[in-house]
Design a protein around this motif. Structure first.
Motif, PDB file in Angstrom:
ATOM      1  N   PRO A 202       0.854  -0.960  -0.150  1.00  0.00           N
ATOM      2  CA  PRO A 202       0.037  -0.106   0.030  1.00  0.00           C
ATOM      3  C   PRO A 202       0.845   1.349   0.059  1.00  0.00           C
ATOM      4  CG  PRO A 202      -1.061  -1.518   1.561  1.00  0.00           C
ATOM      5  CD  PRO A 202       0.418  -2.149   1.119  1.00  0.00           C
ATOM      6  N   ALA A 203       1.978   1.222   0.815  1.00  0.00           N
ATOM      7  CA  ALA A 203       2.732   2.508   0.866  1.00  0.00           C
ATOM      8  C   ALA A 203       3.440   2.557  -0.687  1.00  0.00           C
ATOM      9  CB  ALA A 203       3.663   2.358   2.063  1.00  0.00           C
ATOM     10  N   GLY A 204       3.897   1.738  -1.262  1.00  0.00           N
ATOM     11  CA  GLY A 204       4.567   1.652  -2.547  1.00  0.00           C
ATOM     12  C   GLY A 204       3.536   2.034  -3.270  1.00  0.00           C
ATOM     13  N   ALA A 205       2.574   1.631  -3.671  1.00  0.00           N
ATOM     14  CA  ALA A 205       1.354   2.264  -4.499  1.00  0.00           C
ATOM     15  C   ALA A 205       0.950   3.638  -4.265  1.00  0.00           C
ATOM     16  CB  ALA A 205       0.062   1.203  -4.327  1.00  0.00           C
ATOM     17  N   ALA A 206       0.953   3.877  -2.900  1.00  0.00           N
ATOM     18  CA  ALA A 206       0.574   5.285  -2.733  1.00  0.00           C
ATOM     19  C   ALA A 206       1.836   6.213  -3.230  1.00  0.00           C
ATOM     20  CB  ALA A 206       0.411   5.811  -1.263  1.00  0.00           C
ATOM     21  N   ALA A 207       3.245   6.023  -2.995  1.00  0.00           N
ATOM     22  CA  ALA A 207       4.136   6.913  -3.466  1.00  0.00           C
ATOM     23  C   ALA A 207       4.336   6.799  -4.995  1.00  0.00           C
ATOM     24  CB  ALA A 207       5.477   6.133  -2.696  1.00  0.00           C
ATOM     25  N   THR A 208       3.797   5.471  -5.632  1.00  0.00           N
ATOM     26  CA  THR A 208       3.876   5.769  -7.142  1.00  0.00           C
ATOM     27  C   THR A 208       2.874   6.417  -7.714  1.00  0.00           C
ATOM     28  OG1 THR A 208       5.050   3.451  -7.073  1.00  0.00           O
ATOM     29  CG2 THR A 208       3.981   4.175  -9.022  1.00  0.00           C
ATOM     30  N   ALA A 209       1.681   6.409  -7.131  1.00  0.00           N
ATOM     31  CA  ALA A 209       0.611   7.249  -7.544  1.00  0.00           C
ATOM     32  C   ALA A 209       0.840   8.839  -7.391  1.00  0.00           C
ATOM     33  CB  ALA A 209      -0.702   6.846  -6.474  1.00  0.00           C
ATOM     34  N   GLU A 210       1.558   9.089  -6.415  1.00  0.00           N
ATOM     35  CA  GLU A 210       1.986  10.334  -6.184  1.00  0.00           C
ATOM     36  C   GLU A 210       2.843  10.806  -7.379  1.00  0.00           C
ATOM     37  OE1 GLU A 210       1.441  14.153  -4.180  1.00  0.00           O
ATOM     38  OE2 GLU A 210       0.711  12.067  -3.518  1.00  0.00           O
ATOM     39  N   LEU A 211       3.808   9.876  -7.636  1.00  0.00           N
ATOM     40  CA  LEU A 211       4.802  10.360  -8.666  1.00  0.00           C
ATOM     41  C   LEU A 211       4.072  10.537 -10.095  1.00  0.00           C
ATOM     42  CD1 LEU A 211       7.531   7.772  -8.138  1.00  0.00           C
ATOM     43  CD2 LEU A 211       7.701  10.046  -7.945  1.00  0.00           C
ATOM     44  N   ILE A 212       3.082   9.834 -10.236  1.00  0.00           N
ATOM     45  CA  ILE A 212       2.113   9.806 -11.451  1.00  0.00           C
ATOM     46  C   ILE A 212       1.400  11.124 -11.470  1.00  0.00           C
ATOM     47  CG2 ILE A 212      -0.102   8.768 -12.419  1.00  0.00           C
ATOM     48  CD1 ILE A 212       1.423   6.076 -11.817  1.00  0.00           C
ATOM     49  N   ILE A 213       0.825  11.378 -10.331  1.00  0.00           N
ATOM     50  CA  ILE A 213      -0.229  12.593 -10.519  1.00  0.00           C
ATOM     51  C   ILE A 213       0.736  13.729 -10.784  1.00  0.00           C
ATOM     52  CG2 ILE A 213      -1.555  14.081  -9.010  1.00  0.00           C
ATOM     53  CD1 ILE A 213      -2.593  11.450  -7.686  1.00  0.00           C
ATOM     54  N   LYS A 214       1.869  13.920 -10.272  1.00  0.00           N
ATOM     55  CA  LYS A 214       2.768  14.970 -10.353  1.00  0.00           C
ATOM     56  C   LYS A 214       3.144  15.152 -11.962  1.00  0.00           C
ATOM     57  CE  LYS A 214       7.292  16.842  -8.756  1.00  0.00           C
ATOM     58  NZ  LYS A 214       8.448  16.755  -8.090  1.00  0.00           N
ATOM     59  N   ALA A 215       3.370  13.989 -12.415  1.00  0.00           N
ATOM     60  CA  ALA A 215       3.697  13.994 -13.815  1.00  0.00           C
ATOM     61  C   ALA A 215       2.499  14.397 -14.617  1.00  0.00           C
ATOM     62  CB  ALA A 215       4.488  12.773 -14.362  1.00  0.00           C
ATOM     63  N   LEU A 216       1.492  13.902 -14.522  1.00  0.00           N
ATOM     64  CA  LEU A 216       0.175  14.153 -15.152  1.00  0.00           C
ATOM     65  C   LEU A 216      -0.092  15.523 -15.214  1.00  0.00           C
ATOM     66  CD1 LEU A 216      -2.258  11.165 -14.318  1.00  0.00           C
ATOM     67  CD2 LEU A 216      -1.311  11.919 -16.626  1.00  0.00           C
ATOM     68  N   LYS A 217       0.124  16.211 -13.859  1.00  0.00           N
ATOM     69  CA  LYS A 217      -0.118  17.656 -13.908  1.00  0.00           C
ATOM     70  C   LYS A 217       0.563  18.570 -14.960  1.00  0.00           C
ATOM     71  CE  LYS A 217      -1.856  17.887  -9.214  1.00  0.00           C
ATOM     72  NZ  LYS A 217      -1.740  18.382  -7.771  1.00  0.00           N
ATOM     73  N   VAL A 218       1.691  17.972 -15.394  1.00  0.00           N
ATOM     74  CA  VAL A 218       2.679  18.747 -16.156  1.00  0.00           C
ATOM     75  C   VAL A 218       2.264  18.318 -17.881  1.00  0.00           C
ATOM     76  CG1 VAL A 218       4.936  18.990 -17.181  1.00  0.00           C
ATOM     77  CG2 VAL A 218       4.510  18.857 -14.592  1.00  0.00           C
ATOM     78  N   ALA A 219       2.053  16.896 -18.033  1.00  0.00           N
ATOM     79  CA  ALA A 219       1.842  16.400 -19.216  1.00  0.00           C
ATOM     80  C   ALA A 219       0.236  16.610 -19.798  1.00  0.00           C
ATOM     81  CB  ALA A 219       2.098  15.011 -19.272  1.00  0.00           C
ATOM     82  N   VAL A 220      -0.781  16.777 -18.780  1.00  0.00           N
ATOM     83  CA  VAL A 220      -2.033  17.060 -19.017  1.00  0.00           C
ATOM     84  C   VAL A 220      -2.625  18.084 -18.152  1.00  0.00           C
ATOM     85  CG1 VAL A 220      -4.324  15.803 -19.840  1.00  0.00           C
ATOM     86  CG2 VAL A 220      -2.055  14.639 -19.644  1.00  0.00           C
ATOM     87  N   PRO A 221      -2.372  19.227 -18.337  1.00  0.00           N
ATOM     88  CA  PRO A 221      -2.558  20.002 -17.377  1.00  0.00           C
ATOM     89  C   PRO A 221      -4.142  20.397 -16.886  1.00  0.00           C
ATOM     90  CG  PRO A 221      -1.243  21.236 -18.915  1.00  0.00           C
ATOM     91  CD  PRO A 221      -1.636  19.719 -19.496  1.00  0.00           C
ATOM     92  N   GLU A 222      -4.965  20.076 -18.155  1.00  0.00           N
ATOM     93  CA  GLU A 222      -6.527  20.296 -17.999  1.00  0.00           C
ATOM     94  C   GLU A 222      -6.860  19.088 -16.849  1.00  0.00           C
ATOM     95  OE1 GLU A 222      -5.707  18.018 -21.689  1.00  0.00           O
ATOM     96  OE2 GLU A 222      -4.895  19.386 -20.707  1.00  0.00           O
ATOM     97  N   LEU A 223      -6.226  18.237 -16.323  1.00  0.00           N
ATOM     98  CA  LEU A 223      -6.551  17.347 -15.285  1.00  0.00           C
ATOM     99  C   LEU A 223      -6.218  17.679 -13.820  1.00  0.00           C
ATOM    100  CD1 LEU A 223      -5.349  13.731 -16.648  1.00  0.00           C
ATOM    101  CD2 LEU A 223      -7.617  14.764 -16.401  1.00  0.00           C
ATOM    102  N   ASN A 224      -5.609  18.734 -13.909  1.00  0.00           N
ATOM    103  CA  ASN A 224      -5.202  19.357 -12.293  1.00  0.00           C
ATOM    104  C   ASN A 224      -6.214  19.527 -11.488  1.00  0.00           C
ATOM    105  OD1 ASN A 224      -2.550  19.425 -13.671  1.00  0.00           O
ATOM    106  ND2 ASN A 224      -2.330  21.791 -13.182  1.00  0.00           N
ATOM    107  N   GLY A 225      -7.424  19.689 -11.682  1.00  0.00           N
ATOM    108  CA  GLY A 225      -8.384  19.804 -10.882  1.00  0.00           C
ATOM    109  C   GLY A 225      -9.179  18.614 -10.429  1.00  0.00           C
ATOM    110  N   CYS A 226      -8.612  17.505 -11.088  1.00  0.00           N
ATOM    111  CA  CYS A 226      -8.995  16.176 -10.713  1.00  0.00           C
ATOM    112  C   CYS A 226      -8.506  15.374  -9.486  1.00  0.00           C
ATOM    113  CB  CYS A 226      -9.141  15.055 -11.980  1.00  0.00           C
ATOM    114  SG  CYS A 226      -9.697  15.776 -13.291  1.00  0.00           S
TER     115      CYS A 226
END
Length: 228
Positions: A202-226
Motif C-alpha cells: 500500500p505504501a509503495g502504491a501510494a508513493a507511485t501514484a504520487e509520482l504519477i499525479i505530479k507528472a500528469l499535472k505537467v503532461a495533461v494540465p487540464e487534469l489538475n483539478g481532478c
C-alpha cells in the motif's frame, strides 16, 4: 400569448436549462486505466491513484494481472464503449516476455488510434520500473529470458506517443530516478512481499501514484483539478 402563459413558458425553460446545468456539473470526469498487474487493483498503483482523485472524478479499472497489449485488446474495446474522457495505457512487463519492441509498437499504436477514433483521449505511459538493484545500488533492468530490456519498451512507448501526438508520461524514467534517489533499503518498503520487487505494498502504491499525479499535472494540465 397571455402574460401567464409567457411566464410559465419562461419558468419551464429556466427550470430545464437549470436541470441541464446541474446534470453537466454532476457528470463525473472519467479516467480509464488499462495495463498489467502493476496498475491493477490487486497490487498495482491503480487504487492509490483513485484515492487521490476528487469525488467528481471516476476511475474505470480495466488493468489485469499478467496482461499484455495483445491479451487485453478486447477488454480495451469494452472500456472504450464506456466513453471515458481519458484513458491511461501502461504495458510492458508482460509484453517483453512475449514479443519485441517492434511488435509492441504496432500493438500500442493500435490502442492509441482506437481510442482517438472512439473520441477518448489517450495518455501513454511507459512501464513502472522493477525494483532490482545492481551492485552499485542503482536500478539494473532485467534482460535474461526477455525479448528486450524494459528501457527499450519505454523508448518505444515514447515514440508512439510522439508519432500519434498524444500525451506521454515516462513512468519508467521517473520511477528509476525515484528509486535510485531513495536507494535499495527504502525501496524495499514498496515491495508487495519481501521477495516481490515488481508489485506494490500500500505504501509503495501510494508513493507511485504520487509520482504519477505530479507528472500528469505537467503532461495533461487540464487534469489538475481532478486530484485532491
Amino acid at each position: 400569448m397571455s402574460k401567464y402563459v409567457l411566464q410559465l413558458s419562461l419558468a419551464l425553460t429556466s427550470l430545464f436549462l437549470g436541470g441541464q446545468a446541474v446534470m453537466a456539473q454532476a457528470r463525473a470526469l472519467r479516467i480509464g486505466l488499462i495495463g498489467d498487474s502493476t496498475v491493477a487493483t490487486t497490487y498495482g498503483w491503480g487504487p492509490a491513484f483513485e484515492d487521490r482523485c476528487t469525488e467528481q472524478t471516476q476511475v474505470l479499472h480495466f488493468a489485469k494481472n499478467g496482461a499484455t497489449l495483445e491479451s487485453l485488446s478486447k477488454k480495451f474495446d469494452e472500456l472504450l464503449q464506456l466513453k471515458p474522457d481519458y484513458v491511461i495505457i501502461q504495458f510492458g512487463h508482460n509484453d517483453q516476455k512475449r514479443y519485441g519492441p517492434d511488435v509492441y509498437r504496432t500493438k500500442l499504436t493500435s490502442y492509441v488510434e482506437r481510442a482517438k477514433l472512439a473520441g477518448v483521449k489517450p495518455i501513454v505511459f511507459s512501464s513502472v520500473t522493477r525494483r532490482n538493484f545492481g551492485d552499485d545500488g542503482t536500478i539494473l533492468p532485467r534482460e535474461a529470458t526477455l525479448k528486450a530490456a524494459l528501457p527499450s519498451y519505454a523508448a518505444t512507448a515514447q515514440l508512439v506517443a510522439k508519432q500519434q501526438g498524444v500525451p506521454f508520461v515516462d513512468l519508467y524514467g521517473i520511477s528509476v530516478n525515484h528509486h535510485n534517489t531513495i536507494g535499495p533499503q527504502e525501496s524495499r518498503q514498496y515491495n508487495f512481499n519481501p521477495s516481490d520487487t515488481t508489485h506494490f505494498s500500500p505504501a509503495g502504491a501510494a508513493a507511485t501514484a504520487e509520482l504519477i499525479i505530479k507528472a500528469l499535472k505537467v503532461a495533461v494540465p487540464e487534469l489538475n483539478g481532478c486530484f485532491k
